[in-house]
Design a protein around this motif. Structure first.
Motif, mmCIF file in Angstrom:
data_model
loop_
_atom_site.group_PDB
_atom_site.id
_atom_site.type_symbol
_atom_site.label_atom_id
_atom_site.label_comp_id
_atom_site.label_asym_id
_atom_site.label_seq_id
_atom_site.Cartn_x
_atom_site.Cartn_y
_atom_site.Cartn_z
ATOM 1 N N MET A 9 71.345 -1.530 13.055
ATOM 2 C CA MET A 9 71.811 -1.187 11.711
ATOM 3 C C MET A 9 73.064 -0.348 11.901
ATOM 4 S SD MET A 9 70.145 1.583 9.060
ATOM 5 C CE MET A 9 68.837 0.575 8.395
ATOM 6 N N VAL A 11 75.675 2.340 9.855
ATOM 7 C CA VAL A 11 76.008 3.113 8.664
ATOM 8 C C VAL A 11 77.479 3.510 8.771
ATOM 9 C CG1 VAL A 11 75.533 5.174 7.306
ATOM 10 C CG2 VAL A 11 73.648 3.971 8.419
ATOM 11 N N VAL A 25 75.397 13.627 6.681
ATOM 12 C CA VAL A 25 74.072 13.290 7.211
ATOM 13 C C VAL A 25 73.140 12.853 6.083
ATOM 14 C CG1 VAL A 25 71.969 14.310 8.203
ATOM 15 C CG2 VAL A 25 74.183 14.664 9.321
ATOM 16 N N ALA A 28 74.224 9.438 4.706
ATOM 17 C CA ALA A 28 73.915 8.383 5.675
ATOM 18 C C ALA A 28 72.415 8.081 5.678
ATOM 19 C CB ALA A 28 74.380 8.793 7.070
ATOM 20 N N ALA A 32 70.597 4.526 5.217
ATOM 21 C CA ALA A 32 69.676 3.977 6.225
ATOM 22 C C ALA A 32 68.333 3.608 5.598
ATOM 23 C CB ALA A 32 69.477 4.985 7.364
ATOM 24 N N ARG A 56 67.627 0.451 16.483
ATOM 25 C CA ARG A 56 68.939 1.036 16.813
ATOM 26 C C ARG A 56 69.793 1.268 15.564
ATOM 27 N NH1 ARG A 56 73.496 -2.141 19.849
ATOM 28 N NH2 ARG A 56 75.068 -0.517 20.071
ATOM 29 N N LYS A 57 70.472 2.407 15.552
ATOM 30 C CA LYS A 57 71.364 2.760 14.433
ATOM 31 C C LYS A 57 72.664 3.317 14.986
ATOM 32 C CE LYS A 57 67.212 3.926 11.921
ATOM 33 N NZ LYS A 57 66.314 3.822 13.092
ATOM 34 N N VAL A 58 73.765 2.891 14.395
ATOM 35 C CA VAL A 58 75.084 3.318 14.847
ATOM 36 C C VAL A 58 75.875 3.841 13.651
ATOM 37 C CG1 VAL A 58 77.218 2.573 15.971
ATOM 38 C CG2 VAL A 58 75.041 1.535 16.638
ATOM 39 N N ALA A 59 76.554 4.972 13.822
ATOM 40 C CA ALA A 59 77.353 5.560 12.746
ATOM 41 C C ALA A 59 78.833 5.306 13.015
ATOM 42 C CB ALA A 59 77.081 7.058 12.657
ATOM 43 N N LEU A 121 81.927 7.125 14.339
ATOM 44 C CA LEU A 121 82.085 8.381 13.603
ATOM 45 C C LEU A 121 82.109 9.520 14.623
ATOM 46 C CD1 LEU A 121 82.120 9.931 10.877
ATOM 47 C CD2 LEU A 121 79.624 9.906 10.970
ATOM 48 N N LYS A 122 83.187 10.315 14.565
ATOM 49 C CA LYS A 122 83.334 11.380 15.580
ATOM 50 C C LYS A 122 82.622 12.659 15.148
ATOM 51 C CE LYS A 122 87.113 9.515 16.484
ATOM 52 N NZ LYS A 122 87.312 8.156 15.980
ATOM 53 N N VAL B 25 74.435 12.004 12.865
ATOM 54 C CA VAL B 25 74.160 11.086 11.756
ATOM 55 C C VAL B 25 73.173 10.004 12.183
ATOM 56 C CG1 VAL B 25 75.205 9.229 10.370
ATOM 57 C CG2 VAL B 25 76.288 11.478 10.459
ATOM 58 N N CYS B 29 69.372 9.506 10.793
ATOM 59 C CA CYS B 29 68.953 8.241 10.178
ATOM 60 C C CYS B 29 67.649 7.745 10.795
ATOM 61 C CB CYS B 29 70.049 7.186 10.308
ATOM 62 S SG CYS B 29 71.470 7.462 9.215
ATOM 63 N N HIS B 30 67.483 7.925 12.099
ATOM 64 C CA HIS B 30 66.195 7.592 12.729
ATOM 65 C C HIS B 30 65.066 8.389 12.068
ATOM 66 C CE1 HIS B 30 67.269 4.960 16.000
ATOM 67 N NE2 HIS B 30 68.142 5.806 16.507
#
Lengths: 122, 122
Positions: A9, A11, A25, A28, A32, A56-59, A121-122, B25, B29-30
């Motif tokens: 996923m 975000v 946060v 997001a 999610a 798995r989640k990636v921002a 996202l940094k 983030v 989300c997790h």
């Protein structure tokens, strides 16, 4: 290497609104949970595989509303779950501001057709 | 004023691990998805009320693993959903690091018995 069996996923968070980290946060997390719920209902098989392989989640980040809306349209064209999050606007940003976008969960290769060019996202 | 009809979920993020914003983030989300899933299964009535009243989410901060574990124990004692998130540790933090805690969703007054003293994540 991304394999057909990889799921994720994404975000995408807007960085042009000047949101605090806590605000990003929370927004997001809205994306999610909403994307997970919609995927579970409409893409149940993909959702289960995603969950069963670690969820798995990636921002990632985007710099404007227009960019976020274009990503949502692209996901929609590909039949990928996409959820734009509007903030109620009690704090920090004007009411109704679109703050972020949840994409998927779906096969990582498909998600990359939508968000593959965006920076982390940094 | 917090009313008995107010619901929220809290995500408590560790600030002592030096995580990037994107990492925080993704980890939050997790926590949000896992806590929502568990609540839906075990506290269905509370979960529905939370969802139907906007699914409020708040991001707070803690400064150590011990603090996060103490919060989880306190929630457990009160019968409130609590999910500690361990990172797989491919990036940024050592494998198995506990990065954050999802609490609820539940009545805001009950959640505040666990996290009422914590600062907002900045």
């Amino acid at each position: 290497m991304t394999r057909p069996s990889d799921y994720k996923m994404v975000v995408v968070v807007r960085t042009d609104l000047g949101m605090s980290v806590g605000k990003m946060v929370a927004q997001a997390c809205h994306a999610a949970v909403a994307a997970s719920e919609e995927s579970k209902r409409t893409h149940t098989k993909h959702w289960r595989r995603w969950r069963d392989t670690g969820g798995r989640k990636v921002a990632l980040e985007a710099e404007s509303l227009e960019e976020l809306e274009a990503l949502a349209r692209r996901a929609e064209e590909l039949g990928i779950v996409n959820v734009l999050i509007e903030d109620a606007g009690h704090t920090e940003v004007p009411p109704g501001s679109v703050t972020c976008l949840g994409v998927g969960p779906d096969q990582a290769m498909r998600i990359d057709l939508v968000t593959g060019d965006l920076p982390l996202l940094k």
